[in-house]
Enzyme design. Structure first.
Site, short mmCIF file in Angstrom:
data_model
loop_
_atom_site.label_atom_id
_atom_site.label_comp_id
_atom_site.label_asym_id
_atom_site.label_seq_id
_atom_site.Cartn_x
_atom_site.Cartn_y
_atom_site.Cartn_z
N CYS A 90 0.82 -1.21 0.00
CA CYS A 90 0.00 0.00 0.00
C CYS A 90 0.86 1.27 0.00
O CYS A 90 1.69 1.45 0.89
CB CYS A 90 -0.91 -0.01 1.22
SG CYS A 90 -1.82 1.52 1.48
N ARG A 141 -14.68 1.69 6.24
CA ARG A 141 -13.67 0.90 5.54
C ARG A 141 -12.54 0.51 6.49
O ARG A 141 -12.21 1.24 7.43
CB ARG A 141 -13.10 1.70 4.37
CG ARG A 141 -14.10 1.95 3.25
CD ARG A 141 -14.30 0.72 2.40
NE ARG A 141 -15.43 0.87 1.47
CZ ARG A 141 -15.91 -0.09 0.72
NH1 ARG A 141 -15.37 -1.30 0.77
NH2 ARG A 141 -16.93 0.11 -0.08
N VAL A 142 -11.96 -0.65 6.23
CA VAL A 142 -10.83 -1.17 7.02
C VAL A 142 -9.58 -1.03 6.17
O VAL A 142 -9.38 -1.78 5.21
CB VAL A 142 -11.08 -2.63 7.44
CG1 VAL A 142 -9.86 -3.21 8.13
CG2 VAL A 142 -12.30 -2.71 8.34
N VAL A 185 -5.21 0.31 5.76
CA VAL A 185 -3.90 0.52 6.35
C VAL A 185 -3.40 1.88 5.85
O VAL A 185 -3.80 2.32 4.77
CB VAL A 185 -2.91 -0.59 5.95
CG1 VAL A 185 -3.20 -1.88 6.67
CG2 VAL A 185 -2.88 -0.80 4.44
N GLU A 230 -5.03 7.76 9.25
CA GLU A 230 -4.80 8.73 8.18
C GLU A 230 -3.31 8.92 7.97
O GLU A 230 -2.61 9.52 8.78
CB GLU A 230 -5.47 10.08 8.53
CG GLU A 230 -5.16 11.22 7.55
CD GLU A 230 -5.36 10.82 6.10
OE1 GLU A 230 -4.34 10.76 5.37
OE2 GLU A 230 -6.52 10.57 5.69
N SER A 231 -2.81 8.38 6.86
CA SER A 231 -1.36 8.36 6.63
C SER A 231 -0.75 9.75 6.56
O SER A 231 0.37 9.97 7.04
CB SER A 231 -1.05 7.60 5.34
OG SER A 231 -1.56 8.29 4.20
N TYR A 268 -5.55 5.50 -8.88
CA TYR A 268 -6.67 4.69 -8.43
C TYR A 268 -7.96 5.08 -9.15
O TYR A 268 -8.78 4.23 -9.52
CB TYR A 268 -6.86 4.83 -6.92
CG TYR A 268 -5.84 4.07 -6.11
CD1 TYR A 268 -6.07 2.75 -5.71
CD2 TYR A 268 -4.63 4.66 -5.74
CE1 TYR A 268 -5.14 2.05 -4.98
CE2 TYR A 268 -3.69 3.96 -5.01
CZ TYR A 268 -3.95 2.65 -4.63
OH TYR A 268 -3.01 1.95 -3.91
#
Length: 324
Positions: A63, A130-131, A133, A148-149, A195
């Protein structure tokens, strides 16, 4: 990718019929902040003080959003202080799993769970959402800090400085006003743009995404002809946010997501820039091409129903980059 509804797992993809074929990414659900002294950050609750060994990071090597956090964990010397669990690259009917039958997949080091969604419901038993990473977990309070990256990397950038002694600042106050519009364009048209192109289910939605993607790549190529990094001579978070998409572009997005007008290797400046960041101390070890290629081609049955893993080009990311 499925989701939780009232704490129950459902194998349900994004409803692109409701959006005219466009992929619409969900917002992160947990937005607390680790700060040096535990005071509240820009959002969420306080009480998350920077402490060695207190926090655990759940990631996928595949990811790009999780990859950001691994890079900051490495370059900010946080690896001895923040532990990590790595999910399996296959994301199928149960979402991200902790199966260990793929090199580098670690299992769940904290709870021994089988699925990442169990970490979410441990925090919020009736969770709906949603699940995803990355997930940053607080071992002391037994709850999620953030998923939240973009915010996790800012925590890693400064909150632990007094513990690590590392004062590198990739989000300097004096440059933030200049960095933000660059981040915004790159997120919309490049990071998320691949995406939006790849998950589009109509020609119009694909065209709407893929044209701005290559307009931005052309813009970046010209910009990097005159600048060592996105903000000039200073390496900032904007570079690392872009890098995790660039490193995946030729192995995955070019073919799998139909982003095939050009490859990154066809852009001399972008290709050299990608190699320069890959070769930055600590970064190479965060890149796992086996997870990247496997995840995308095996997990997205709507795009690759036979789950054939392509041979892929052989690219030399260690070649001299000549960018100082």
């Amino acid at each position: 990718m499925g989701l939780l509804v009232d704490g129950k797992w459902q194998d349900k993809w994004y409803d692109t019929k409701a959006t005219g074929g466009e992929f619409k990414r969900s917002e992160a659900s947990f937005r607390n902040w680790i700060t040096a002294d535990g005071r509240p950050g820009p959002s969420g609750e306080g009480g998350f003080a920077a402490e060695s060994g207190r926090y655990h990071l759940y990631v996928s090597y595949a990811c790009p959003w999780a990859h950001r956090t691994l890079i900051f964990r490495a370059i900010k010397r946080l690896e001895p202080h923040i532990t990590v669990s790595v999910v399996h690259p296959d994301m199928l009917d149960k979402g991200w799993t902790f199966s260990t039958d793929f090199a580098g997949a670690t299992g769940d080091a904290l709870f021994g769970y089988d699925h990442l969604h169990e970490v979410y419901t441990r925090d919020t038993p009736d969770m709906t959402g949603r699940v995803t990473v990355p997930v940053l977990w607080d071992k002391a309070q037994g709850r999620i800090v953030s998923n939240e990256s973009a915010e996790i990397i800012r925590m890693f950038n400064s909150a632990f400085d007094s513990i690590t002694g590392d004062r590198q600042d990739f989000w300097p106050a004096a440059r933030r006003a200049a960095i933000e519009p660059v981040n915004a364009r790159i997120y919309d048209t490049v990071n998320n743009g691949v995406y939006k192109a790849g998950f589009a289910t109509s020609q119009a939605a694909y065209d709407k995404a893929v044209v701005p993607l290559f307009e931005s790549l052309d813009w970046l190529e010209d910009h990097l002809a005159e600048n060592r990094f996105l903000m000039g001579e200073a390496l900032t978070e904007a570079d690392w946010r872009l890098f995790t998409t660039l490193i995946r572009f030729d192995p995955v997005y070019h073919l799998h997501f139909k982003c095939n007008r050009k490859r990154i290797v066809d852009y001399p400046n972008l290709w050299a820039y990608t190699r320069a960041l890959y070769q930055w101390p600590g970064v190479r070890g965060t890149v796992h091409f086996d997870h990247i290629v496997r995840h995308y081609h095996y997990s997205h049955a709507s795009i690759n129903p036979h789950r054939i893993i392509p041979i892929n080009p052989v690219l030399d990311y260690d070649a001299p980059h000549g960018r100082g």
